[in-house]
Structure formats: structure tokens, C-alpha cells
Design a protein around this motif. Structure first.
Motif, PDB file in Angstrom:
ATOM      1  N   HIS A 157       0.565  -1.122  -0.217  1.00 32.30           N
ATOM      2  CA  HIS A 157      -0.003  -0.224   0.010  1.00 32.30           C
ATOM      3  C   HIS A 157       0.779   1.461  -0.166  1.00 32.30           C
ATOM      4  N   ASP A 158       1.997   0.927   0.155  1.00 28.23           N
ATOM      5  CA  ASP A 158       2.949   2.290   0.538  1.00 28.23           C
ATOM      6  C   ASP A 158       4.397   2.721  -0.477  1.00 28.23           C
ATOM      7  N   PRO A 159       3.389   4.090  -0.997  1.00 26.88           N
ATOM      8  CA  PRO A 159       4.389   4.635  -2.076  1.00 26.88           C
ATOM      9  C   PRO A 159       5.758   4.219  -1.971  1.00 26.88           C
ATOM     10  N   GLU A 160       5.632   4.134  -0.982  1.00 29.82           N
ATOM     11  CA  GLU A 160       7.733   4.710  -0.285  1.00 29.82           C
ATOM     12  C   GLU A 160       8.410   3.294  -0.589  1.00 29.82           C
ATOM     13  N   VAL A 161       7.217   2.421  -0.846  1.00 33.03           N
ATOM     14  CA  VAL A 161       8.230   0.868  -1.228  1.00 33.03           C
ATOM     15  C   VAL A 161       7.578   0.595  -2.421  1.00 33.03           C
ATOM     16  N   ALA A 162       6.917   1.209  -3.479  1.00 31.15           N
ATOM     17  CA  ALA A 162       6.771   0.749  -4.402  1.00 31.15           C
ATOM     18  C   ALA A 162       7.914   2.055  -5.687  1.00 31.15           C
ATOM     19  N   PHE A 163       7.934   2.894  -4.687  1.00 32.19           N
ATOM     20  CA  PHE A 163       9.178   4.408  -5.554  1.00 32.19           C
ATOM     21  C   PHE A 163      10.268   2.805  -5.368  1.00 32.19           C
ATOM     22  N   GLU A 164      10.963   2.103  -4.883  1.00 30.03           N
ATOM     23  CA  GLU A 164      12.032   0.957  -4.671  1.00 30.03           C
ATOM     24  C   GLU A 164      11.794   0.072  -6.553  1.00 30.03           C
ATOM     25  N   ALA A 165      11.149  -0.179  -7.015  1.00 32.22           N
ATOM     26  CA  ALA A 165      10.376  -0.843  -7.848  1.00 32.22           C
ATOM     27  C   ALA A 165      10.915  -0.225  -9.453  1.00 32.22           C
ATOM     28  N   ASP A 166      11.166  -1.405 -10.045  1.00 30.34           N
ATOM     29  CA  ASP A 166      11.713  -0.880 -11.440  1.00 30.34           C
ATOM     30  C   ASP A 166      10.224  -0.712 -11.863  1.00 30.34           C
ATOM     31  N   ARG A 167       9.536  -1.235 -12.006  1.00 32.08           N
ATOM     32  CA  ARG A 167       7.580  -1.230 -12.128  1.00 32.08           C
ATOM     33  C   ARG A 167       6.602  -1.492 -10.993  1.00 32.08           C
ATOM     34  N   THR A 168       5.587  -0.673 -11.237  1.00 30.28           N
ATOM     35  CA  THR A 168       4.678  -0.375 -10.401  1.00 30.28           C
ATOM     36  C   THR A 168       3.085  -0.915 -11.323  1.00 30.28           C
ATOM     37  N   VAL A 169       2.181  -1.851 -10.846  1.00 31.19           N
ATOM     38  CA  VAL A 169       1.241  -1.950 -11.862  1.00 31.19           C
ATOM     39  C   VAL A 169       0.512  -2.279 -10.303  1.00 31.19           C
ATOM     40  N   TYR A 170      -0.611  -0.997 -10.911  1.00 30.93           N
ATOM     41  CA  TYR A 170      -1.606  -0.815 -10.475  1.00 30.93           C
ATOM     42  C   TYR A 170      -2.984  -1.880 -10.595  1.00 30.93           C
ATOM     43  N   LEU A 171      -3.633  -1.729  -9.039  1.00 35.93           N
ATOM     44  CA  LEU A 171      -4.726  -3.155 -10.051  1.00 35.93           C
ATOM     45  C   LEU A 171      -5.688  -2.141  -9.112  1.00 35.93           C
ATOM     46  N   GLU A 172      -7.389  -2.798 -10.216  1.00 36.65           N
ATOM     47  CA  GLU A 172      -8.574  -1.824  -9.595  1.00 36.65           C
ATOM     48  C   GLU A 172      -9.601  -2.556  -9.661  1.00 36.65           C
ATOM     49  N   GLY A 196      -9.543  -5.888  -9.705  1.00 36.21           N
ATOM     50  CA  GLY A 196      -9.171  -7.317 -10.171  1.00 36.21           C
ATOM     51  C   GLY A 196      -8.486  -7.080 -11.780  1.00 36.21           C
ATOM     52  N   ARG A 197      -8.428  -6.027 -12.487  1.00 31.03           N
ATOM     53  CA  ARG A 197      -8.109  -5.319 -13.488  1.00 31.03           C
ATOM     54  C   ARG A 197      -6.942  -4.962 -13.461  1.00 31.03           C
ATOM     55  N   VAL A 198      -6.149  -4.273 -14.199  1.00 30.50           N
ATOM     56  CA  VAL A 198      -4.779  -3.352 -13.954  1.00 30.50           C
ATOM     57  C   VAL A 198      -4.983  -2.241 -14.888  1.00 30.50           C
ATOM     58  N   ALA A 199      -4.955  -1.272 -13.435  1.00 24.53           N
ATOM     59  CA  ALA A 199      -5.950  -0.063 -14.041  1.00 24.53           C
ATOM     60  C   ALA A 199      -4.551   0.616 -14.796  1.00 24.53           C
ATOM     61  N   ASP A 200      -3.269   0.343 -14.465  1.00 24.08           N
ATOM     62  CA  ASP A 200      -2.490   1.129 -14.864  1.00 24.08           C
ATOM     63  C   ASP A 200      -0.880   1.070 -14.489  1.00 24.08           C
ATOM     64  N   VAL A 201      -0.309   1.095 -15.587  1.00 31.52           N
ATOM     65  CA  VAL A 201       1.648   0.344 -15.566  1.00 31.52           C
ATOM     66  C   VAL A 201       2.202   1.770 -14.730  1.00 31.52           C
ATOM     67  N   VAL A 202       3.073   1.520 -14.509  1.00 34.07           N
ATOM     68  CA  VAL A 202       4.253   2.658 -14.112  1.00 34.07           C
ATOM     69  C   VAL A 202       6.023   2.725 -13.847  1.00 34.07           C
ATOM     70  N   LYS A 203       6.558   3.131 -14.449  1.00 37.80           N
ATOM     71  CA  LYS A 203       7.854   2.210 -15.051  1.00 37.80           C
ATOM     72  C   LYS A 203       8.511   3.801 -13.883  1.00 37.80           C
ATOM     73  N   LYS A 204      10.204   3.092 -13.487  1.00 36.59           N
ATOM     74  CA  LYS A 204      10.325   4.326 -12.147  1.00 36.59           C
ATOM     75  C   LYS A 204      10.947   5.280 -13.363  1.00 36.59           C
ATOM     76  N   ILE A 205      10.717   6.310 -12.523  1.00 35.88           N
ATOM     77  CA  ILE A 205      10.725   7.521 -13.403  1.00 35.88           C
ATOM     78  C   ILE A 205      12.106   8.117 -12.110  1.00 35.88           C
ATOM     79  N   GLU A 206      12.664   8.721 -13.309  1.00 36.59           N
ATOM     80  CA  GLU A 206      13.874   9.501 -12.476  1.00 36.59           C
ATOM     81  C   GLU A 206      13.783  11.079 -11.633  1.00 36.59           C
TER      82      GLU A 206
END
Lengths: 240, 259
Positions: free
Chosen positions: A194-209, A211-221
Motif C-alpha cells: 500500500h506504501d508508495p515509498e516501498v513501490a518507489f524502490e521497484a523498477d515497475r509498479t502495477v496498479y490493480l483496481e 481485479g484489473r490492471v488499471a495502470d503500469v508505471v515504470k520507475k521515473i527519474e
């Protein structure tokens, strides 16, 4: 080479569609975060990837192996050999020392080797706490014992469900640094959070909503704060 | 048959953050729990009942006083004195059967007790869910599985910290019946912390009533009713009113419960 492929998976409980036609590929050595509000299907996805559940439809490939064709005992074997699991709750046995808690995980792998267990504790910086009981360790130290336990079989994939959910900021940082080290060494990491700080560490974040993939964000500089705030906005948007 | 527990002059002071000194959580607690007995520790929030249970388990140390279990001083946690919490503590990555198996292996009892696994699954009415994972079970089933996993390794003393607190009322009553059944079958010593007056009366042979700030034993009550008990009986109501009065929750004097 992808270590994990989810192909059009759905999970249906009675009238509820916990996951709807989810497709996702995770590359070998990638760090992926899965985010989304409660009830978005995160845990269901974690259970499927962790070989603790089978989807109602669709296929899951782990290391090229089609999981839906496997028997429960074959699934257990896959998880044992390839996946290291870390949970928000520590699940440590209260009457065993840190070292023994790591060693009992070896029963699961049908081998006991105190040196290996101590080595796993060293990898999380806890060799000097080996003889302590969980009640004598801080929350952060307990979670590090859990990570050591998950590392005992040198898994290729670490699957972590809210691994810092019970920790303060300092300990969150320590745990994330350990995961960072594992990632740098080539381990694939999937974190449900749930924690954006944790997700920030990842190369890529998948957002579910729903039961579907709502968005995919790659790590931004950029700064951690900016990315975290973007992630937070997305979570709020998903909730709205 | 379970082990006896002696609580001798146990006090617990939590150190304060300022010069005012600490908080006295438990003040000179004395009680003897007999071998194979079912005892509840009942009191409002802040009376130190969970702290006392953790000290009996060996998870916390008393500031002064001693706990004896089977005649021996309790120093550390031990599998013969296991705790069951409100939240189940099953390993999520193992099936129900593997959870029990693992508990036996981790206490080096697997060879000697492996044949009992089927019996425990049957006692918990979980035979058809033996190969399910915890997340595939209902809350009540998870807590039943957690309970038998504990019983499978801890035959001496089972310490229950509001074990049914997270369940809805009806599931809770069903599990109270299960708990009585398992206890009568195995005769482990059971010590349960609860703030539910009915639960304490329904399950226990004796109730240790505690008062808060500082945590003290207010009274120890015998509940001399035979099992299985009837929640709607006059005797049950009598104990209920008695306890509520002692906890200062009953406002009127009520002498006659017949309708």
C-alpha cells in the motif's frame, strides 16, 4: 527471459470476480511492485504467484513451467525450490531462537544445516542476534529473521506481501536496503504494498483496481518524494 | 493431563518515559491453577490480563515474583506452554496438514506423533480442508486449525489470549463448544484471557476476576456447573449477574431470575 507470465488470468469466487483477465510478465531480475486499494485483487494475485491458489481461468508460467497442470504437491515443491515468501505478520515461533526459526524453515526443505542458517542471518545483518528469542528482538529485527528464513533456499523469486507494514521508518529503510541488495544480486522481487515509498524502490509498479490492471508505471527519474506523491495520486485516483 | 501453574507474587512495572516512574501493570498476583483445569482470566481493558498470560508463557519477564509450571520455574517460552492468539498464526504458505506437520517437526515430535495428525484434523472437523491453505478457509476454520496445531504440540498447557475475539458471535459460540470438547478430550491445562463474561462462565471451571490500574486479582470464582453448559439456564444467569456486579457493571440488585 521472463521468470513469470500471467496470461489472461481470472479468479472468480461465487459472484465475485477477484481478478479479471490479468496479463503480466515479470522479467528475470526485475523488481515489481503491485499496488491497489483493499479488495483490488492484490492478495489473490500474490496467492496465485506464490502457488497457494490456482486461477479460475488463464495460465501461469513460472520459469517456463505451466503451473495449472501441476498437482498440489508439485506446486508445493515449486514454491519450496524457487520462491521465498515474506509477509507482514512475522510468523515466528515464539519459543525458538532467531537461528532456530531460520533452521525450522529447513525442515520444510528437508535439510538442516546450522551453518547455512547462520549465513542467512548474516546476510540480513543479524548474526549477533542468532541466539535471541523473537520477544527479545525489535519488530525490524523480527522481520529480518523472516527474510533470512525466506532466503534459506536461495530462491530466484522473492514474493513479499506488505513486508514493511508493521515497521517504523528506520526499519522500513533497513528492510528495503536488504531487498535492494538481493535485487542487485539478481533476485527477482515482487512486492505487494500500500506504501508508495516501498513501490518507489521497484523498477515497475502495477496498479490493480477491481481485479484489473488499471495502470503500469515504470520507475521515473526524480526525487523519491515526487515519485511517491505520483504513486499516491494514482492510488487515490484508483480509490475514487 | 496438563501441568499445574503457580503464580506467586507476580508484579510487572513498565518503565516510564519520564521521571514520574513506571506504570504498575500487575501488582502482586497470586493464583494456583490445577493440572488439567480450565481457568479464565476476566477483566476490563488495562487490567493486565494479557500481560499476565505473556509472563506465564515466558514471553515477558515479571518485575518480581515467580511463575511455576509443573513445579518448575518459567524462564523462557517453551512449546509445552503455547499461546493461541486472536489472530491465527498459521503459516500462510502451508496447507492445514503441513502446518500441523511442521509444528510437530519444529518441536521434534514428528516421528512419535505423526499418526495423530489425522486425528487432530478430524477433531477440528477439517478433514476435507486438510490440503487447503489458510486463506482458503473461513475465519472460524482458521482459528480451529490454529487451535489444533497448538494442541498437537502443547499437550501440557494451552494459553489462550482472546482466541475467539475476531469472530462473529455465532461462530464464536460454536467454537466455544469446540474448545470445551477439545479440552475435555485432552485435559490440557487451559488458561484463557477474555473480556467476555459469558465466554468465561461457559468455558471455565474457575474465573480469575481482575481489576485495573494497577492490575490486581479481585476475586477467584468457582463455576461448579457440569459440561456441556446451558447459556440460558438460571444458574448461568446467576453467575453472570454475580460477575457483572463484582465488575461494577450491574446497576440493580436482582435476586430472582425465573420468569
Amino acid at each position: 527471459m521472463n521468470i513469470l507470465e500471467l496470461k489472461d488470468i481470472s479468479m472468480i469466487y461465487g459472484q465475485v470476480r477477484a481478478l479479471s483477465n490479468v496479463c503480466l510478465s515479470v522479467g528475470q531480475g526485475e523488481w515489481l511492485a503491485i499496488m491497489g486499494p483493499s479488495g483490488s485483487g492484490k492478495t489473490t494475485m500474490m496467492n496465485i504467484i506464490g502457488c497457494m491458489d490456482k486461477p479460475s481461468s488463464g495460465s501461469v508460467l513460472l520459469d517456463g513451467e505451466e503451473l495449472s497442470k501441476l498437482t498440489p504437491s508439485e506446486l508445493t515443491a515449486i514454491r519450496r525450490d524457487k520462491i521465498g515468501l515474506i509477509f507482514q505478520q512475522f510468523h515466528l515461533i515464539t519459543y525458538l531462537t532467531a537461528l532456530e526459526n531460520v533452521m525450522v524453515a529447513q525442515y520444510y526443505h528437508s535439510m538442516t544445516d546450522e551453518k547455512e542458517a547462520l549465513l542467512a542471518l548474516e546476510r540480513v545483518g543479524l548474526a549477533d542476534r542468532a541466539k535471541h528469542l523473537p520477544s527479545q528482538l525489535s519488530g525490524g529485527e523480527q522481520q529480518r529473521v523472516c527474510i533470512a528464513r525466506a532466503l534459506i533456499n536461495y530462491p530466484r523469486l522473492i514474493l513479499a506481501d506488505e513486508p514493511t507494514g508493521n515497521l517504523d521508518e528506520t526499519n522500513e529503510r533497513i528492510v528495503l536496503n536488504i531487498l535492494r541488495g538481493l535485487h542487485d544480486a539478481g533476485t527477482t522481487i515482487i512486492v505487494v504494498t500500500h506504501d508508495p515509498e516501498v513501490a518507489f524502490e521497484a523498477d515497475r509498479t502495477v496498479y490493480l483496481e477491481h481485479g484489473r490492471v488499471a495502470d503500469v508505471v515504470k520507475k521515473i527519474e526524480g526525487t523519491a518524494a515526487a515519485c511517491a506523491s505520483e504513486a499516491q495520486d494514482l492510488v487515490y485516483a484508483a480509490k475514487a | 493431563m496438563g501441568a499445574s501453574i503457580g503464580i506467586k507474587g507476580v508484579s510487572k512495572v513498565f518503565a516510564g518515559h519520564d521521571e514520574k516512574g513506571g506504570v504498575v501493570a500487575l501488582d502482586n498476583i497470586n493464583a494456583d491453577i490445577r493440572s488439567g483445569e480450565f481457568v479464565s482470566i476476566l477483566g476490563t481493558s488495562g487490567c493486565g490480563k494479557s500481560t499476565l498470560l505473556r509472563i506465564i508463557a515466558g514471553l515477558d519477564k515479571a518485575t518480581s515474583g515467580t511463575i511455576f509450571c509443573g513445579g518448575e520455574t518459567v524462564i523462557n517460552p517453551d512449546p509445552s506452554r503455547s499461546l493461541v492468539f486472536q489472530e491465527h498464526t498459521l503459516f500462510p504458505w502451508m496447507t492445514v496438514r503441513d502446518n500441523i506437520k511442521f509444528a510437530l517437526k519444529s518441536t521434534r515430535q514428528y516421528k512419535e506423533k505423526r499418526h495423530e495428525i489425522a486425528e487432530w484434523l478430524s477433531l477440528a472437523d477439517l478433514e476435507s480442508f486438510a490440503d487447503s491453505y489458510p486463506h482458503q478457509l473461513s475465519g472460524g476454520m482458521r482459528q480451529r486449525a490454529s487451535l489444533v496445531r497448538t494442541l498437537a504440540v502443547a499437550s501440557d498447557v494451552v494459553l489462550l489470549d482472546e482466541p475467539l475475539g475476531a469472530l462473529d458471535n455465532f461462530t464464536r459460540m460454536t467454537l466455544q463448544d469446540e474448545l470445551v470438547r477439545l479440552w475435555r478430550e485432552r485435559r490440557s491445562t487451559m488458561v484463557m484471557v477474555t473480556h467476555d463474561v459469558d465466554e468465561a462462565i461457559y468455558l471455565s471451571q474457575r474465573v480469575i476476576l481482575m481489576s485495573p490500574r494497577p492490575g490486581r486479582v479481585k476475586n477467584i470464582l468457582d463455576i461448579p456447573m457440569s459440561y456441556p453448559r446451558d447459556r440460558a439456564s438460571g444458574d448461568f444467569m446467576g453467575f453472570r449477574v454475580n460477575i457483572l456486579k463484582q465488575l461494577e457493571f450491574a446497576k440493580t440488585m436482582q435476586e430472582d431470575y425465573t420468569i
